[in-house]
Motif scaffolding. Structure first.
Motif, PDB file in Angstrom:
ATOM      1  N   MET B 198     -72.141  45.408 -87.611  1.00 64.99           N
ATOM      2  CA  MET B 198     -70.975  44.650 -88.074  1.00 64.99           C
ATOM      3  C   MET B 198     -69.977  44.456 -86.932  1.00 64.99           C
ATOM      4  O   MET B 198     -69.489  43.352 -86.716  1.00 64.99           O
ATOM      5  N   GLU B 199     -69.698  45.529 -86.196  1.00 66.91           N
ATOM      6  CA  GLU B 199     -68.791  45.400 -85.044  1.00 66.91           C
ATOM      7  C   GLU B 199     -69.344  44.360 -84.069  1.00 66.91           C
ATOM      8  O   GLU B 199     -68.611  43.524 -83.545  1.00 66.91           O
ATOM      9  N   GLY B 200     -70.671  44.385 -83.864  1.00 72.55           N
ATOM     10  CA  GLY B 200     -71.307  43.432 -82.967  1.00 72.55           C
ATOM     11  C   GLY B 200     -71.185  41.992 -83.453  1.00 72.55           C
ATOM     12  O   GLY B 200     -70.990  41.079 -82.653  1.00 72.55           O
ATOM     13  N   SER B 201     -71.287  41.793 -84.757  1.00 72.53           N
ATOM     14  CA  SER B 201     -71.169  40.435 -85.301  1.00 72.53           C
ATOM     15  C   SER B 201     -69.753  39.911 -85.162  1.00 72.53           C
ATOM     16  O   SER B 201     -69.544  38.744 -84.841  1.00 72.53           O
ATOM     17  N   ILE B 202     -68.765  40.781 -85.402  1.00 73.65           N
ATOM     18  CA  ILE B 202     -67.364  40.387 -85.221  1.00 73.65           C
ATOM     19  C   ILE B 202     -67.143  40.042 -83.750  1.00 73.65           C
ATOM     20  O   ILE B 202     -66.494  39.044 -83.420  1.00 73.65           O
ATOM     21  N   SER B 203     -67.730  40.851 -82.865  1.00 74.29           N
ATOM     22  CA  SER B 203     -67.614  40.599 -81.437  1.00 74.29           C
ATOM     23  C   SER B 203     -68.241  39.244 -81.068  1.00 74.29           C
ATOM     24  O   SER B 203     -67.702  38.512 -80.247  1.00 74.29           O
ATOM     25  N   THR B 204     -69.367  38.916 -81.711  1.00 73.58           N
ATOM     26  CA  THR B 204     -70.006  37.610 -81.485  1.00 73.58           C
ATOM     27  C   THR B 204     -69.061  36.475 -81.852  1.00 73.58           C
ATOM     28  O   THR B 204     -68.894  35.511 -81.102  1.00 73.58           O
ATOM     29  N   VAL B 205     -68.427  36.605 -83.021  1.00 75.10           N
ATOM     30  CA  VAL B 205     -67.502  35.567 -83.474  1.00 75.10           C
ATOM     31  C   VAL B 205     -66.344  35.428 -82.493  1.00 75.10           C
ATOM     32  O   VAL B 205     -65.991  34.321 -82.075  1.00 75.10           O
ATOM     33  N   ALA B 206     -65.762  36.582 -82.087  1.00 71.59           N
ATOM     34  CA  ALA B 206     -64.629  36.551 -81.163  1.00 71.59           C
ATOM     35  C   ALA B 206     -65.036  35.917 -79.840  1.00 71.59           C
ATOM     36  O   ALA B 206     -64.292  35.127 -79.256  1.00 71.59           O
ATOM     37  N   MET B 207     -66.265  36.226 -79.376  1.00 66.70           N
ATOM     38  CA  MET B 207     -66.748  35.679 -78.112  1.00 66.70           C
ATOM     39  C   MET B 207     -66.872  34.152 -78.171  1.00 66.70           C
ATOM     40  O   MET B 207     -66.446  33.444 -77.262  1.00 66.70           O
ATOM     41  N   VAL B 208     -67.417  33.653 -79.288  1.00 66.07           N
ATOM     42  CA  VAL B 208     -67.591  32.207 -79.437  1.00 66.07           C
ATOM     43  C   VAL B 208     -66.236  31.510 -79.561  1.00 66.07           C
ATOM     44  O   VAL B 208     -65.957  30.516 -78.875  1.00 66.07           O
ATOM     45  N   LEU B 209     -65.361  32.056 -80.427  1.00 64.40           N
ATOM     46  CA  LEU B 209     -64.032  31.474 -80.596  1.00 64.40           C
ATOM     47  C   LEU B 209     -63.292  31.472 -79.265  1.00 64.40           C
ATOM     48  O   LEU B 209     -62.676  30.478 -78.880  1.00 64.40           O
ATOM     49  N   SER B 210     -63.358  32.599 -78.564  1.00 65.98           N
ATOM     50  CA  SER B 210     -62.667  32.752 -77.297  1.00 65.98           C
ATOM     51  C   SER B 210     -63.138  31.713 -76.271  1.00 65.98           C
ATOM     52  O   SER B 210     -62.328  31.137 -75.547  1.00 65.98           O
ATOM     53  N   ALA B 211     -64.452  31.471 -76.231  1.00 63.26           N
ATOM     54  CA  ALA B 211     -65.000  30.485 -75.292  1.00 63.26           C
ATOM     55  C   ALA B 211     -64.392  29.107 -75.545  1.00 63.26           C
ATOM     56  O   ALA B 211     -64.003  28.391 -74.626  1.00 63.26           O
ATOM     57  N   VAL B 212     -64.289  28.761 -76.837  1.00 61.65           N
ATOM     58  CA  VAL B 212     -63.747  27.449 -77.191  1.00 61.65           C
ATOM     59  C   VAL B 212     -62.244  27.392 -76.880  1.00 61.65           C
ATOM     60  O   VAL B 212     -61.755  26.449 -76.246  1.00 61.65           O
ATOM     61  N   ILE B 213     -61.512  28.447 -77.306  1.00 64.40           N
ATOM     62  CA  ILE B 213     -60.056  28.474 -77.121  1.00 64.40           C
ATOM     63  C   ILE B 213     -59.678  28.456 -75.638  1.00 64.40           C
ATOM     64  O   ILE B 213     -58.840  27.667 -75.212  1.00 64.40           O
ATOM     65  N   VAL B 214     -60.334  29.325 -74.846  1.00 69.44           N
ATOM     66  CA  VAL B 214     -59.994  29.403 -73.422  1.00 69.44           C
ATOM     67  C   VAL B 214     -60.262  28.064 -72.730  1.00 69.44           C
ATOM     68  O   VAL B 214     -59.458  27.606 -71.917  1.00 69.44           O
ATOM     69  N   SER B 215     -61.376  27.400 -73.093  1.00 67.55           N
ATOM     70  CA  SER B 215     -61.633  26.134 -72.401  1.00 67.55           C
ATOM     71  C   SER B 215     -60.614  25.054 -72.775  1.00 67.55           C
ATOM     72  O   SER B 215     -60.364  24.152 -71.995  1.00 67.55           O
ATOM     73  N   ILE B 216     -59.985  25.201 -73.940  1.00 73.32           N
ATOM     74  CA  ILE B 216     -58.965  24.224 -74.324  1.00 73.32           C
ATOM     75  C   ILE B 216     -57.618  24.542 -73.656  1.00 73.32           C
ATOM     76  O   ILE B 216     -56.940  23.652 -73.141  1.00 73.32           O
ATOM     77  N   ILE B 217     -57.219  25.843 -73.657  1.00 75.68           N
ATOM     78  CA  ILE B 217     -55.866  26.158 -73.175  1.00 75.68           C
ATOM     79  C   ILE B 217     -55.763  26.514 -71.688  1.00 75.68           C
ATOM     80  O   ILE B 217     -54.678  26.464 -71.122  1.00 75.68           O
ATOM     81  N   ALA B 218     -56.897  26.872 -71.053  1.00 79.33           N
ATOM     82  CA  ALA B 218     -56.824  27.304 -69.643  1.00 79.33           C
ATOM     83  C   ALA B 218     -56.220  26.245 -68.702  1.00 79.33           C
ATOM     84  O   ALA B 218     -55.337  26.575 -67.909  1.00 79.33           O
ATOM     85  N   PRO B 219     -56.648  24.988 -68.794  1.00 79.86           N
ATOM     86  CA  PRO B 219     -56.079  24.003 -67.857  1.00 79.86           C
ATOM     87  C   PRO B 219     -54.557  23.864 -67.994  1.00 79.86           C
ATOM     88  O   PRO B 219     -53.846  23.862 -66.986  1.00 79.86           O
ATOM     89  N   GLY B 220     -54.050  23.825 -69.217  1.00 82.42           N
ATOM     90  CA  GLY B 220     -52.616  23.689 -69.448  1.00 82.42           C
ATOM     91  C   GLY B 220     -51.839  24.897 -68.963  1.00 82.42           C
ATOM     92  O   GLY B 220     -50.835  24.759 -68.250  1.00 82.42           O
ATOM     93  N   LEU B 221     -52.304  26.101 -69.320  1.00 82.21           N
ATOM     94  CA  LEU B 221     -51.620  27.326 -68.908  1.00 82.21           C
ATOM     95  C   LEU B 221     -51.622  27.476 -67.388  1.00 82.21           C
ATOM     96  O   LEU B 221     -50.657  27.951 -66.796  1.00 82.21           O
ATOM     97  N   THR B 222     -52.709  27.055 -66.755  1.00 87.00           N
ATOM     98  CA  THR B 222     -52.798  27.139 -65.297  1.00 87.00           C
ATOM     99  C   THR B 222     -51.713  26.273 -64.650  1.00 87.00           C
ATOM    100  O   THR B 222     -51.007  26.705 -63.750  1.00 87.00           O
ATOM    101  N   LEU B 223     -51.561  25.055 -65.159  1.00 88.66           N
ATOM    102  CA  LEU B 223     -50.534  24.152 -64.641  1.00 88.66           C
ATOM    103  C   LEU B 223     -49.149  24.752 -64.808  1.00 88.66           C
ATOM    104  O   LEU B 223     -48.301  24.708 -63.929  1.00 88.66           O
ATOM    105  N   LEU B 224     -48.939  25.368 -65.983  1.00 90.27           N
ATOM    106  CA  LEU B 224     -47.634  25.924 -66.338  1.00 90.27           C
ATOM    107  C   LEU B 224     -47.214  27.074 -65.438  1.00 90.27           C
ATOM    108  O   LEU B 224     -46.058  27.193 -65.045  1.00 90.27           O
ATOM    109  N   PHE B 225     -48.189  27.943 -65.089  1.00 96.15           N
ATOM    110  CA  PHE B 225     -47.838  29.180 -64.362  1.00 96.15           C
ATOM    111  C   PHE B 225     -48.110  29.139 -62.855  1.00 96.15           C
ATOM    112  O   PHE B 225     -47.780  30.077 -62.152  1.00 96.15           O
ATOM    113  N   MET B 226     -48.740  28.092 -62.363  1.00 96.36           N
ATOM    114  CA  MET B 226     -49.043  28.071 -60.926  1.00 96.36           C
ATOM    115  C   MET B 226     -47.825  27.671 -60.094  1.00 96.36           C
ATOM    116  O   MET B 226     -47.034  26.863 -60.480  1.00 96.36           O
TER     117      MET B 226
END
Lengths: 121, 226
Positions: B198-226
């Motif tokens: 169960m912990e592994g399945s939750i981790s799978t979900v977090a990993m997939v969500l995180s991949a999608v979220i990071v690819s959406i917000i990383a470019p914007g946050l990078t511009l903001l903080f560089m």
């Protein structure tokens, strides 16, 4: 059918889903990798009962049991970039570890707090 | 061809040997992915073999990483009810984790005075390699260097995990799973999966969500903080 043959065929099925995912990624120009699209695709197929659970069962169990094995070639890649982490570069490892610890602690704690609140409700 | 075969056989043999030891002596420092990587790196260094030579055989194993990720749909499906019920807490934790990971990596390496190239390479470290590499490419990082940072987050995550759990008081399986998947992607997920499905399945979900979220917000946050 022999157990070994079943596992190999099922892994071939998983590979087919991976290829389909990569194809969808290319056609639609998505940033999500093909493997993740393939996983979502299989999840949908299972949920809609198009793919029965036992169809890929042994192959899936094998892949998940030995998941770390498939990472080894990628992790060995560290060898090509050892020079970046010399001298001051050592600091980068510390930064990477600290940032990872922060993510783990913060995301875990936020979720845990919300989950407990929900369980108590 | 014979070199490729030798590299493949060597990887399988070393993995099976480390797995054998791990099953009898379960410790953090006997974790198969860590010990196997270290042994192979030592062998390559001793025999003066470049990574490219190793990968003539290694690429065949690497190619199975895709279907291995696809296989994670099964545990996801098994725990679909709990995922549905706990979607909001999991999603919230993962989004906050993604922001923390990007901003802390960026600011710390900036304050330490590293070049833009290195900073851009460290930003997407908490997501799975193929996604991290494409983010790095789009923000101006170096792809292979990003892969190394992804490994630091993955293997480093396994090493610091017991310590982080103790310090942050993470006791709930769902919280642990989200922490592992958000911080240490598939390497962390495989360790979670071994402890508890169960912990592994939750981790799978977090990993997939995180991949999608990071690819959406990383470019914007990078511009903001560089």
């Amino acid at each position: 059918m022999n157990r070994f043959v079943i596992v190999v065929l099922q892994i071939a099925g998983l590979y087919g889903l991976y290829l389909t995912g990569s194809w969808i990624q290319q056609v639609l120009g998505l940033f999500i990798p093909g493997s993740v699209i393939g996983m979502l695709l299989l999840f949908v197929l299972l949920s809609l009962k198009i793919v029965p659970e036992r169809l890929l069962q042994q192959g899936v169990a094998f892949m998940i049991r030995h998941l770390p094995f498939f990472f080894i070639p990628a992790t060995v890649g560290i060898i090509s970039y050892a020079h970046v982490f010399k001298g001051k570069g050592l600091l980068l490892i510390a930064i990477g570890l600290f940032s990872t610890a922060m993510v783990m602690a913060v995301s875990g704690r936020v979720t845990q707090t919300l989950v407990k609140r929900r369980e108590e409700a | 061809m014979s070199t490729a075969l030798l590299m493949m056989v060597m990887t399988v043999a070393i993995y099976l040997a480390t797995l054998f030891v791990y099953r009898r002596h379960r410790r953090l420092y006997t974790t198969p992915v860590i010990v196997s990587t270290a042994l192979i790196v030592i062998i390559l260094l001793v025999f003066h073999l470049p990574y490219e030579t190793y990968m003539t055989g290694g690429k065949w194993i690497d190619r199975l990483l895709g279907p291995a990720v696809v296989a994670l749909a099964y545990p996801l499906y098994q725990f679909r009810d709990i995922l549905k019920k706990m979607f909001v807490p999991i999603m919230t934790g993962t989004v906050i984790g993604a922001v923390v990971g990007i901003v802390s990596g960026l600011l710390l390496s900036k304050w330490a005075g590293f070049s833009d190239l290195i900073i851009h390479s460290i930003v997407p470290k908490s997501v799975t390699t193929p996604v991290a590499m494409s983010i790095s490419e789009s923000t101006g990082g170096v792809m292979p260097l990003t892969a190394v940072f992804v490994m630091i987050a993955g293997i480093g995550g396994l090493l610091i995990h017991p310590f982080v759990l103790k310090v942050s008081g993470l006791t709930h399986r769902i919280g642990r799973g989200v922490g592992m998947g958000s911080a240490s992607h598939a390497i962390g997920t495989s360790a979670s999966m071994e402890r508890d499905t169960m912990e592994g399945s939750i981790s799978t979900v977090a990993m997939v969500l995180s991949a999608v979220i990071v690819s959406i917000i990383a470019p914007g946050l990078t511009l903001l903080f560089m």
